[in-house]
Write a protein that holds these residues in place. Structure first.
Motif, PDB file in Angstrom:
ATOM      1  N   THR A 210      32.390   3.431 -24.996  1.00  0.00           N
ATOM      2  CA  THR A 210      33.402   2.473 -25.459  1.00  0.00           C
ATOM      3  C   THR A 210      34.732   2.664 -24.726  1.00  0.00           C
ATOM      4  N   LEU A 211      34.668   3.097 -23.481  1.00  0.00           N
ATOM      5  CA  LEU A 211      35.835   3.584 -22.747  1.00  0.00           C
ATOM      6  C   LEU A 211      37.011   2.615 -22.723  1.00  0.00           C
ATOM      7  N   PHE A 212      36.744   1.308 -22.690  1.00  0.00           N
ATOM      8  CA  PHE A 212      37.828   0.337 -22.518  1.00  0.00           C
ATOM      9  C   PHE A 212      38.162  -0.431 -23.798  1.00  0.00           C
ATOM     10  N   VAL A 213      37.647   0.053 -24.921  1.00  0.00           N
ATOM     11  CA  VAL A 213      38.041  -0.524 -26.207  1.00  0.00           C
ATOM     12  C   VAL A 213      39.487  -0.106 -26.490  1.00  0.00           C
ATOM     13  N   ASN A 214      40.309  -1.064 -26.896  1.00  0.00           N
ATOM     14  CA  ASN A 214      41.744  -0.820 -27.172  1.00  0.00           C
ATOM     15  C   ASN A 214      42.505  -0.358 -25.934  1.00  0.00           C
ATOM     16  N   ASP A 215      42.038  -0.763 -24.748  1.00  0.00           N
ATOM     17  CA  ASP A 215      42.692  -0.362 -23.495  1.00  0.00           C
ATOM     18  C   ASP A 215      43.327  -1.572 -22.806  1.00  0.00           C
ATOM     19  N   THR A 216      43.584  -2.610 -23.567  1.00  0.00           N
ATOM     20  CA  THR A 216      44.107  -3.844 -22.998  1.00  0.00           C
ATOM     21  C   THR A 216      45.528  -3.673 -22.482  1.00  0.00           C
ATOM     22  N   SER A 217      45.801  -4.283 -21.326  1.00  0.00           N
ATOM     23  CA  SER A 217      47.155  -4.328 -20.773  1.00  0.00           C
ATOM     24  C   SER A 217      47.252  -5.557 -19.877  1.00  0.00           C
ATOM     25  N   ALA A 218      48.449  -5.804 -19.349  1.00  0.00           N
ATOM     26  CA  ALA A 218      48.623  -6.936 -18.440  1.00  0.00           C
ATOM     27  C   ALA A 218      47.757  -6.767 -17.203  1.00  0.00           C
ATOM     28  N   ALA A 219      47.547  -5.522 -16.789  1.00  0.00           N
ATOM     29  CA  ALA A 219      46.727  -5.258 -15.605  1.00  0.00           C
ATOM     30  C   ALA A 219      45.237  -5.266 -15.924  1.00  0.00           C
ATOM     31  N   ARG A 220      44.891  -5.089 -17.200  1.00  0.00           N
ATOM     32  CA  ARG A 220      43.486  -5.025 -17.619  1.00  0.00           C
ATOM     33  C   ARG A 220      43.295  -5.879 -18.869  1.00  0.00           C
ATOM     34  N   PRO A 221      43.249  -7.206 -18.724  1.00  0.00           N
ATOM     35  CA  PRO A 221      43.050  -8.063 -19.906  1.00  0.00           C
ATOM     36  C   PRO A 221      41.716  -7.759 -20.589  1.00  0.00           C
ATOM     37  N   ASP A 222      41.646  -8.064 -21.861  1.00  0.00           N
ATOM     38  CA  ASP A 222      40.403  -7.854 -22.602  1.00  0.00           C
ATOM     39  C   ASP A 222      39.229  -8.515 -21.887  1.00  0.00           C
ATOM     40  N   GLY A 223      38.153  -7.774 -21.702  1.00  0.00           N
ATOM     41  CA  GLY A 223      36.956  -8.306 -21.073  1.00  0.00           C
ATOM     42  C   GLY A 223      36.924  -8.152 -19.563  1.00  0.00           C
ATOM     43  N   SER A 224      38.028  -7.704 -18.963  1.00  0.00           N
ATOM     44  CA  SER A 224      38.056  -7.572 -17.507  1.00  0.00           C
ATOM     45  C   SER A 224      37.434  -6.259 -17.034  1.00  0.00           C
ATOM     46  N   MET A 225      37.318  -5.289 -17.937  1.00  0.00           N
ATOM     47  CA  MET A 225      36.675  -4.025 -17.612  1.00  0.00           C
ATOM     48  C   MET A 225      35.717  -3.646 -18.731  1.00  0.00           C
ATOM     49  N   SER A 226      34.548  -3.193 -18.356  1.00  0.00           N
ATOM     50  CA  SER A 226      33.559  -2.818 -19.365  1.00  0.00           C
ATOM     51  C   SER A 226      32.597  -1.777 -18.794  1.00  0.00           C
ATOM     52  N   VAL A 227      32.034  -0.982 -19.698  1.00  0.00           N
ATOM     53  CA  VAL A 227      30.999  -0.021 -19.322  1.00  0.00           C
ATOM     54  C   VAL A 227      29.652  -0.717 -19.445  1.00  0.00           C
ATOM     55  N   LEU A 228      28.899  -0.760 -18.356  1.00  0.00           N
ATOM     56  CA  LEU A 228      27.587  -1.393 -18.381  1.00  0.00           C
ATOM     57  C   LEU A 228      26.546  -0.477 -19.019  1.00  0.00           C
ATOM     58  N   LYS A 229      26.446   0.739 -18.490  1.00  0.00           N
ATOM     59  CA  LYS A 229      25.456   1.694 -18.988  1.00  0.00           C
ATOM     60  C   LYS A 229      25.988   3.112 -18.861  1.00  0.00           C
ATOM     61  N   VAL A 230      25.527   3.970 -19.751  1.00  0.00           N
ATOM     62  CA  VAL A 230      25.775   5.402 -19.643  1.00  0.00           C
ATOM     63  C   VAL A 230      24.419   6.091 -19.524  1.00  0.00           C
ATOM     64  N   TYR A 231      24.251   6.884 -18.469  1.00  0.00           N
ATOM     65  CA  TYR A 231      23.041   7.699 -18.273  1.00  0.00           C
ATOM     66  C   TYR A 231      23.396   9.117 -18.713  1.00  0.00           C
ATOM     67  N   TRP A 232      22.611   9.670 -19.628  1.00  0.00           N
ATOM     68  CA  TRP A 232      22.948  10.949 -20.263  1.00  0.00           C
ATOM     69  C   TRP A 232      21.747  11.889 -20.170  1.00  0.00           C
ATOM     70  N   TRP A 233      21.851  12.904 -19.324  1.00  0.00           N
ATOM     71  CA  TRP A 233      20.767  13.863 -19.134  1.00  0.00           C
ATOM     72  C   TRP A 233      21.067  15.151 -19.882  1.00  0.00           C
ATOM     73  N   LYS A 234      20.198  15.580 -20.755  1.00  0.00           N
ATOM     74  CA  LYS A 234      20.328  16.868 -21.431  1.00  0.00           C
ATOM     75  C   LYS A 234      19.219  17.786 -20.921  1.00  0.00           C
ATOM     76  N   HIS A 235      19.592  18.818 -20.179  1.00  0.00           N
ATOM     77  CA  HIS A 235      18.627  19.746 -19.596  1.00  0.00           C
ATOM     78  C   HIS A 235      18.031  20.633 -20.685  1.00  0.00           C
TER      79      HIS A 235
END
Length: 286
Positions: A210-235
């Motif tokens: 959820t990295l860009f939730v509540n991260d809105t600014s003039a340089a980063r309007p809502d919806g302009s940045m998003s995380v597509l996928k997280v790959y998580w490896w636990k050895h």
């Protein structure tokens, strides 16, 4: 909480559209790039966003930004003094204070922290260095990016009687489209020293998702940045079944043959190479 016992590696894919993911103050706040034209997001910027998300999730954070604070402390020194002003912390060694700091603040036990504060009286200063188990690379775009700039003007005067002139003009820079790759790892040996737990790892994972939730600014309007996928490896071991480089490189991203400049995620070929005995958890982001 159970202390982390298995090494973790992770990769997050970030989509950027008409936004400035991380401006460079030494270059007119243009999006950061390499000499080859690849986009960059600094590790410090990524950690700031993770801290903000953890703060949103109700966690105690030591390094809070001025525009997003959950307490009345206006500096790190004030926050440190407030935490260690209680009578039961007096007479503690620096090592003991470091342990208390790790227990209190999730960002300290995750990323580490240098506490270097001087005092008016000799011998009352503090110098504590804590190495955190969570390491994050600077993010790089998966292909060269195209940076656009537009000129902007103010619609009103700053002061009464001012005349609108060339000094009211400014520039706004943004990436037309970019796909960025964030890489990171969590080290078990350092987790044992700071008390970083499996529960903490899950919180870091959710912060990445959820990295860009509540991260809105003039340089980063809502919806302009998003995380597509997280790959998580636990050895299944402390040191890991594979090196972090091998794990990170198993997510292979390349432009399709007929594409010169990426305009969407569909312009990339994204594949996941198999690692014998190690499969990632793949989570959709926001």
């Amino acid at each position: 909480m159970s202390i982390l016992k298995n090494k973790i590696d992770f990769v997050a894919l970030v989509k950027v559209e008409l936004a400035n993911p991380n401006g460079d103050p030494l270059n007119g706040n243009r999006p950061r790039t390499t000499y080859e034209g690849y986009g960059q997001i600094s590790d410090v910027c990524i950690k700031r966003k993770i801290r903000n998300r953890l703060l949103d999730m109700g966690e105690e954070i030591f390094v809070q930004s001025d525009d997003k604070r959950a307490d009345e402390c206006k500096s790190l020194r004030e926050r440190y003094d407030k935490a260690f002003s209680a009578s039961d912390s007096k007479g503690k060694t620096d090592e003991e204070k470091g342990k208390i700091a790790c227990e209190k603040w999730i960002d300290v036990r995750s990323f580490g922290q240098i506490f270097t504060f001087t005092a008016a009286k000799k011998g009352e200063g503090v110098s504590i260095g804590i190495r955190g188990p969570v390491s994050i690379h600077q993010a790089m775009s998966c292909a060269p990016i195209d940076i656009q700039s537009i000129q902007i003007t103010k619609s009103v005067n700053l002061e009464p009687g001012d005349k609108k002139g060339s000094d009211t003009l400014g520039m706004k820079h943004f990436v037309e489209f970019g796909l960025y790759k964030i890489k990171g790892s969590i080290n078990v040996q350092l987790a044992e020293k700071t008390g970083f737990s499996d529960e903490d790892a899950e919180k870091i994972k959710e912060a990445l998702r959820t990295l860009f939730v509540n991260d809105t600014s003039a340089a980063r309007p809502d919806g302009s940045m998003s995380v597509l996928k997280v790959y998580w490896w636990k050895h299944n071991t402390k040191d890991g079944q594979y090196s972090s480089m091998q794990v990170h490189d198993s997510v292979k991203i390349a432009l399709k043959n007929d594409v010169q400049l990426a305009k969407s995620v569909d312009d990339f070929e994204i594949t996941l190479a198999e690692l014998d005995g190690l499969k990632p958890e793949i989570i959709n982001g926001i």
